[in-house]
Design an enzyme around this catalytic site. Structure first.
Site, PDB file in Angstrom:
ATOM      1  N   GLN A   1      43.984  50.690  36.512  1.00 37.14           N
ATOM      2  CA  GLN A   1      42.700  50.653  35.830  1.00 37.14           C
ATOM      3  C   GLN A   1      41.901  51.927  36.069  1.00 37.14           C
ATOM      4  OE1 GLN A   1      39.957  48.068  38.786  1.00 37.14           O
ATOM      5  NE2 GLN A   1      41.733  46.943  37.998  1.00 37.14           N
TER       6      GLN A   1
ATOM      7  N   HIS B   1      43.620  54.120  39.132  1.00 32.49           N
ATOM      8  CA  HIS B   1      43.924  53.560  40.444  1.00 32.49           C
ATOM      9  C   HIS B   1      44.410  52.118  40.330  1.00 32.49           C
ATOM     10  CE1 HIS B   1      39.711  52.479  39.591  1.00 32.49           C
ATOM     11  NE2 HIS B   1      39.945  51.380  40.302  1.00 32.49           N
TER      12      HIS B   1
ATOM     13  N   HIS C   1      37.476  53.428  35.641  1.00 36.07           N
ATOM     14  CA  HIS C   1      36.075  53.141  35.337  1.00 36.07           C
ATOM     15  C   HIS C   1      35.407  54.388  34.753  1.00 36.07           C
ATOM     16  CE1 HIS C   1      36.845  49.674  37.846  1.00 36.07           C
ATOM     17  NE2 HIS C   1      37.041  50.433  38.898  1.00 36.07           N
TER      18      HIS C   1
ATOM     19  N   GLU D   1      33.328  54.044  43.452  1.00 35.58           N
ATOM     20  CA  GLU D   1      33.539  53.072  44.512  1.00 35.58           C
ATOM     21  C   GLU D   1      34.289  53.714  45.669  1.00 35.58           C
ATOM     22  OE1 GLU D   1      35.654  50.073  42.387  1.00 35.58           O
ATOM     23  OE2 GLU D   1      37.462  51.257  42.179  1.00 35.58           O
TER      24      GLU D   1
ATOM     25  N   ARG E   1      41.479  48.237  31.831  1.00 36.86           N
ATOM     26  CA  ARG E   1      42.859  48.063  32.279  1.00 36.86           C
ATOM     27  C   ARG E   1      43.804  48.874  31.402  1.00 36.86           C
ATOM     28  NH1 ARG E   1      41.005  42.783  33.305  1.00 36.86           N
ATOM     29  NH2 ARG E   1      41.553  42.108  31.186  1.00 36.86           N
TER      30      ARG E   1
END
Length: 267
Positions: free
Chosen positions: A58, A136, A60, A78, A156
Protein backbone atom coordinates in the site's frame (compact mmCIF):
# COMPACT_ATOMS: atom_id res chain seq x y z
CA UNK A 1 -6.14 15.35 29.41
CA UNK A 2 -6.14 11.72 30.52
CA UNK A 3 -5.95 8.10 29.45
CA UNK A 4 -7.33 7.66 25.94
CA UNK A 5 -10.19 5.27 25.15
CA UNK A 6 -9.10 2.23 23.12
CA UNK A 7 -10.71 0.34 20.27
CA UNK A 8 -9.72 -3.24 19.52
CA UNK A 9 -10.18 -3.98 15.81
CA UNK A 10 -10.67 -7.54 14.57
CA UNK A 11 -8.82 -8.39 11.36
CA UNK A 12 -8.53 -11.70 9.48
CA UNK A 13 -4.76 -11.16 9.55
CA UNK A 14 -4.76 -10.36 13.28
CA UNK A 15 -3.60 -12.55 16.15
CA UNK A 16 -5.40 -14.50 18.84
CA UNK A 17 -2.34 -14.38 21.12
CA UNK A 18 -1.08 -10.84 21.70
CA UNK A 19 2.11 -9.63 23.39
CA UNK A 20 1.74 -8.51 27.01
CA UNK A 21 -0.05 -6.61 28.41
CA UNK A 22 -2.72 -7.18 25.76
CA UNK A 23 -5.01 -10.19 25.48
CA UNK A 24 -7.37 -11.08 22.64
CA UNK A 25 -10.92 -12.05 23.65
CA UNK A 26 -11.66 -15.73 23.09
CA UNK A 27 -12.38 -16.47 19.45
CA UNK A 28 -11.20 -13.08 18.18
CA UNK A 29 -8.20 -12.22 16.02
CA UNK A 30 -7.14 -8.70 16.99
CA UNK A 31 -5.18 -6.84 14.33
CA UNK A 32 -5.12 -3.33 15.76
CA UNK A 33 -5.66 -1.46 19.01
CA UNK A 34 -6.43 2.22 18.39
CA UNK A 35 -6.29 5.05 20.87
CA UNK A 36 -8.96 7.66 20.16
CA UNK A 37 -7.24 10.96 19.27
CA UNK A 38 -7.89 13.56 21.98
CA UNK A 39 -9.26 17.04 21.37
CA UNK A 40 -5.93 18.66 22.28
CA UNK A 41 -3.88 16.47 19.87
CA UNK A 42 -6.40 15.68 17.11
CA UNK A 43 -3.84 15.43 14.30
CA UNK A 44 -2.10 12.30 15.62
CA UNK A 45 -3.18 8.67 15.91
CA UNK A 46 -1.38 5.96 17.89
CA UNK A 47 -2.10 2.29 17.46
CA UNK A 48 -0.65 -1.14 18.08
CA UNK A 49 -0.65 -3.53 15.10
CA UNK A 50 -0.41 -7.33 15.39
CA UNK A 51 -0.08 -9.54 12.29
CA UNK A 52 -0.33 -13.26 11.55
CA UNK A 53 -0.32 -12.68 7.77
CA UNK A 54 1.17 -10.11 5.41
CA UNK A 55 -0.78 -6.87 5.07
CA UNK A 56 -1.46 -5.41 1.63
CA UNK A 57 1.18 -3.57 -0.38
CA UNK A 58 0.00 0.00 0.00
CA UNK A 59 0.84 3.69 -0.14
CA UNK A 60 -0.48 6.95 1.34
CA UNK A 61 -0.66 10.40 -0.29
CA UNK A 62 0.67 13.71 0.99
CA UNK A 63 -1.77 16.32 2.31
CA UNK A 64 -1.59 18.21 -0.99
CA UNK A 65 -2.19 15.06 -3.05
CA UNK A 66 -5.15 14.05 -0.88
CA UNK A 67 -6.71 17.50 -1.31
CA UNK A 68 -6.10 17.50 -5.07
CA UNK A 69 -7.74 14.06 -5.34
CA UNK A 70 -10.85 15.31 -3.55
CA UNK A 71 -10.29 13.16 -0.47
CA UNK A 72 -12.11 14.23 2.68
CA UNK A 73 -9.12 13.29 4.85
CA UNK A 74 -5.55 14.56 4.95
CA UNK A 75 -2.51 12.58 3.80
CA UNK A 76 -0.49 10.28 5.99
CA UNK A 77 3.07 9.97 7.22
CA UNK A 78 3.77 7.34 9.85
CA UNK A 79 6.47 5.54 11.77
CA UNK A 80 6.81 2.07 13.24
CA UNK A 81 8.56 0.79 16.35
CA UNK A 82 8.74 -3.00 16.39
CA UNK A 83 7.97 -4.42 19.86
CA UNK A 84 7.72 -8.19 19.26
CA UNK A 85 8.44 -10.60 16.41
CA UNK A 86 8.10 -14.23 15.42
CA UNK A 87 10.83 -16.07 13.49
CA UNK A 88 11.11 -14.78 9.93
CA UNK A 89 9.26 -11.51 10.61
CA UNK A 90 9.80 -8.83 7.97
CA UNK A 91 8.66 -5.36 6.93
CA UNK A 92 8.52 -4.41 3.25
CA UNK A 93 9.48 -0.79 2.63
CA UNK A 94 10.59 0.78 -0.65
CA UNK A 95 12.00 -0.92 -3.72
CA UNK A 96 15.31 -2.64 -4.45
CA UNK A 97 15.89 -0.24 -7.34
CA UNK A 98 14.15 2.67 -9.02
CA UNK A 99 11.13 1.74 -11.16
CA UNK A 100 8.73 3.86 -13.19
CA UNK A 101 4.96 3.95 -12.79
CA UNK A 102 4.31 1.74 -15.82
CA UNK A 103 6.55 -0.98 -14.41
CA UNK A 104 4.96 -0.61 -10.97
CA UNK A 105 1.45 -0.98 -12.38
CA UNK A 106 2.36 -4.12 -14.34
CA UNK A 107 4.04 -5.60 -11.25
CA UNK A 108 1.02 -4.82 -9.07
CA UNK A 109 -1.27 -6.55 -11.55
CA UNK A 110 0.77 -9.75 -11.81
CA UNK A 111 2.05 -9.89 -8.22
CA UNK A 112 5.72 -9.23 -8.92
CA UNK A 113 5.53 -6.05 -6.83
CA UNK A 114 5.79 -8.18 -3.67
CA UNK A 115 9.28 -9.36 -4.65
CA UNK A 116 10.33 -5.90 -5.84
CA UNK A 117 9.96 -4.53 -2.31
CA UNK A 118 12.86 -4.68 0.13
CA UNK A 119 11.76 -7.02 2.94
CA UNK A 120 13.75 -6.11 6.05
CA UNK A 121 14.16 -8.83 8.70
CA UNK A 122 13.07 -7.21 11.96
CA UNK A 123 13.41 -7.63 15.68
CA UNK A 124 12.16 -5.66 18.69
CA UNK A 125 13.70 -2.18 18.71
CA UNK A 126 13.76 -1.74 14.93
CA UNK A 127 12.37 1.63 13.88
CA UNK A 128 11.14 2.83 10.47
CA UNK A 129 9.88 6.24 9.37
CA UNK A 130 7.48 5.93 6.42
CA UNK A 131 7.04 9.21 4.49
CA UNK A 132 3.94 9.69 2.36
CA UNK A 133 4.40 8.19 -1.16
CA UNK A 134 6.50 5.28 0.21
CA UNK A 135 5.23 1.87 -0.95
CA UNK A 136 5.19 -0.49 2.02
CA UNK A 137 3.73 -3.62 3.61
CA UNK A 138 3.84 -5.13 7.10
CA UNK A 139 4.79 -8.81 7.06
CA UNK A 140 3.49 -11.67 9.19
CA UNK A 141 4.55 -12.24 12.79
CA UNK A 142 5.10 -8.59 13.67
CA UNK A 143 3.82 -6.52 16.59
CA UNK A 144 4.54 -2.81 16.43
CA UNK A 145 3.54 0.63 17.61
CA UNK A 146 2.46 2.95 14.80
CA UNK A 147 2.46 6.73 15.22
CA UNK A 148 0.82 8.52 12.30
CA UNK A 149 -1.05 11.50 11.02
CA UNK A 150 -4.68 10.97 11.91
CA UNK A 151 -5.87 9.87 8.47
CA UNK A 152 -7.64 6.83 7.07
CA UNK A 153 -6.47 7.13 3.45
CA UNK A 154 -4.83 3.93 2.25
CA UNK A 155 -4.36 3.02 -1.40
CA UNK A 156 -3.91 -0.74 -1.87
CA UNK A 157 -1.69 -1.74 -4.77
CA UNK A 158 -1.56 -5.50 -4.22
CA UNK A 159 -3.31 -7.84 -1.77
CA UNK A 160 -2.07 -11.38 -2.53
CA UNK A 161 -5.27 -12.32 -4.32
CA UNK A 162 -7.60 -11.43 -1.46
CA UNK A 163 -11.04 -10.23 -2.60
CA UNK A 164 -10.60 -6.61 -1.55
CA UNK A 165 -10.70 -3.45 -3.61
CA UNK A 166 -7.42 -2.18 -5.05
CA UNK A 167 -6.72 1.48 -5.81
CA UNK A 168 -4.22 1.25 -8.66
CA UNK A 169 -4.92 4.57 -10.36
CA UNK A 170 -4.85 6.64 -7.17
CA UNK A 171 -2.04 4.60 -5.61
CA UNK A 172 0.34 4.49 -8.56
CA UNK A 173 -0.13 8.24 -9.09
CA UNK A 174 1.31 9.03 -5.64
CA UNK A 175 3.88 6.21 -5.34
CA UNK A 176 7.63 6.77 -5.37
CA UNK A 177 9.30 3.87 -7.12
CA UNK A 178 12.56 4.07 -5.22
CA UNK A 179 14.45 2.57 -2.27
CA UNK A 180 13.84 3.83 1.25
CA UNK A 181 16.34 6.44 2.40
CA UNK A 182 18.72 4.43 4.69
CA UNK A 183 18.52 7.18 7.34
CA UNK A 184 14.82 6.36 7.89
CA UNK A 185 15.35 2.97 9.50
CA UNK A 186 17.58 1.89 12.38
CA UNK A 187 17.72 -0.21 15.53
CA UNK A 188 17.35 1.70 18.79
CA UNK A 189 19.13 0.57 21.98
CA UNK A 190 17.26 -1.20 24.75
CA UNK A 191 17.91 1.65 27.18
CA UNK A 192 18.44 5.38 27.08
CA UNK A 193 16.62 8.39 25.67
CA UNK A 194 16.50 8.37 21.87
CA UNK A 195 14.92 10.63 19.25
CA UNK A 196 12.63 8.53 17.09
CA UNK A 197 11.20 11.06 14.67
CA UNK A 198 11.40 14.77 13.97
CA UNK A 199 9.38 15.47 10.85
CA UNK A 200 6.88 17.84 9.32
CA UNK A 201 3.95 16.47 11.32
CA UNK A 202 5.22 15.10 14.62
CA UNK A 203 8.22 14.71 16.89
CA UNK A 204 8.70 11.58 19.01
CA UNK A 205 11.24 10.34 21.57
CA UNK A 206 11.69 7.12 23.52
CA UNK A 207 12.56 8.13 27.08
CA UNK A 208 14.36 6.37 29.89
CA UNK A 209 13.10 8.06 33.04
CA UNK A 210 12.29 11.76 32.79
CA UNK A 211 13.51 14.01 29.96
CA UNK A 212 16.35 16.44 30.57
CA UNK A 213 15.63 20.18 30.71
CA UNK A 214 16.34 20.80 27.02
CA UNK A 215 14.06 18.02 25.85
CA UNK A 216 11.38 18.97 28.37
CA UNK A 217 11.35 22.49 26.93
CA UNK A 218 10.66 20.99 23.50
CA UNK A 219 7.60 19.21 24.90
CA UNK A 220 6.04 22.14 26.74
CA UNK A 221 2.73 21.88 24.85
CA UNK A 222 0.10 19.16 24.32
CA UNK A 223 1.54 15.68 23.81
CA UNK A 224 0.80 11.98 23.93
CA UNK A 225 2.62 9.55 26.23
CA UNK A 226 2.87 5.77 25.73
CA UNK A 227 4.39 3.89 28.69
CA UNK A 228 6.51 0.90 27.66
CA UNK A 229 7.83 -0.27 31.04
CA UNK A 230 7.23 1.07 34.52
CA UNK A 231 4.57 3.67 35.27
CA UNK A 232 3.91 7.26 34.29
CA UNK A 233 1.71 9.42 36.51
CA UNK A 234 -0.63 12.08 35.18
CA UNK A 235 -1.96 13.80 38.28
CA UNK A 236 -3.71 11.07 40.26
CA UNK A 237 -3.92 8.78 37.24
CA UNK A 238 -1.42 5.92 36.87
CA UNK A 239 -0.51 4.99 33.31
CA UNK A 240 0.93 1.55 32.57
CA UNK A 241 2.20 -0.28 29.49
CA UNK A 242 -0.68 -0.72 27.07
CA UNK A 243 -2.05 2.75 27.86
CA UNK A 244 -1.78 5.98 25.91
CA UNK A 245 -2.70 9.36 27.39
CA UNK A 246 -2.75 13.00 26.45
CA UNK A 247 -1.15 15.63 28.64
CA UNK A 248 -1.07 19.45 28.44
CA UNK A 249 2.72 19.38 28.66
CA UNK A 250 5.63 17.30 29.88
CA UNK A 251 5.58 18.98 33.30
CA UNK A 252 2.19 17.37 33.97
CA UNK A 253 3.81 13.91 33.93
CA UNK A 254 5.87 12.08 36.55
CA UNK A 255 8.12 9.33 35.16
CA UNK A 256 9.46 6.16 36.76
CA UNK A 257 13.24 6.81 36.87
CA UNK A 258 13.95 3.38 35.37
CA UNK A 259 10.86 3.19 33.16
CA UNK A 260 10.69 3.50 29.38
CA UNK A 261 8.04 5.53 27.59
CA UNK A 262 7.36 7.19 24.26
CA UNK A 263 6.34 10.82 23.99
CA UNK A 264 5.04 12.41 20.82
CA UNK A 265 3.80 15.88 19.93
CA UNK A 266 2.53 17.62 16.82
CA UNK A 267 5.32 19.43 14.92
Amino acid sequence: MSKLPTRAVEKPWGKDVLPAPFAAPAGQRIGEIWFEPPADVPSLLVKYIFTSEKLSVQVHPTDAQAKAAGETDNGKEECWLVIATEPGATLGVGFHEAIDHETMRAAALDGRIEDMLVWYPVQPGDFFYIPANTVHAIGAGVSLIEIQQNSDITYRLYDYGRPRELHLDAGIAVSRGEPLDPSLHRHIPDRGTVELASGKYFTAHRLEGAPDAALAADYAGPLLVIPRSGEVRLGDEVLKPGDCASAPGIDALTFDPEGLSIIVRPA
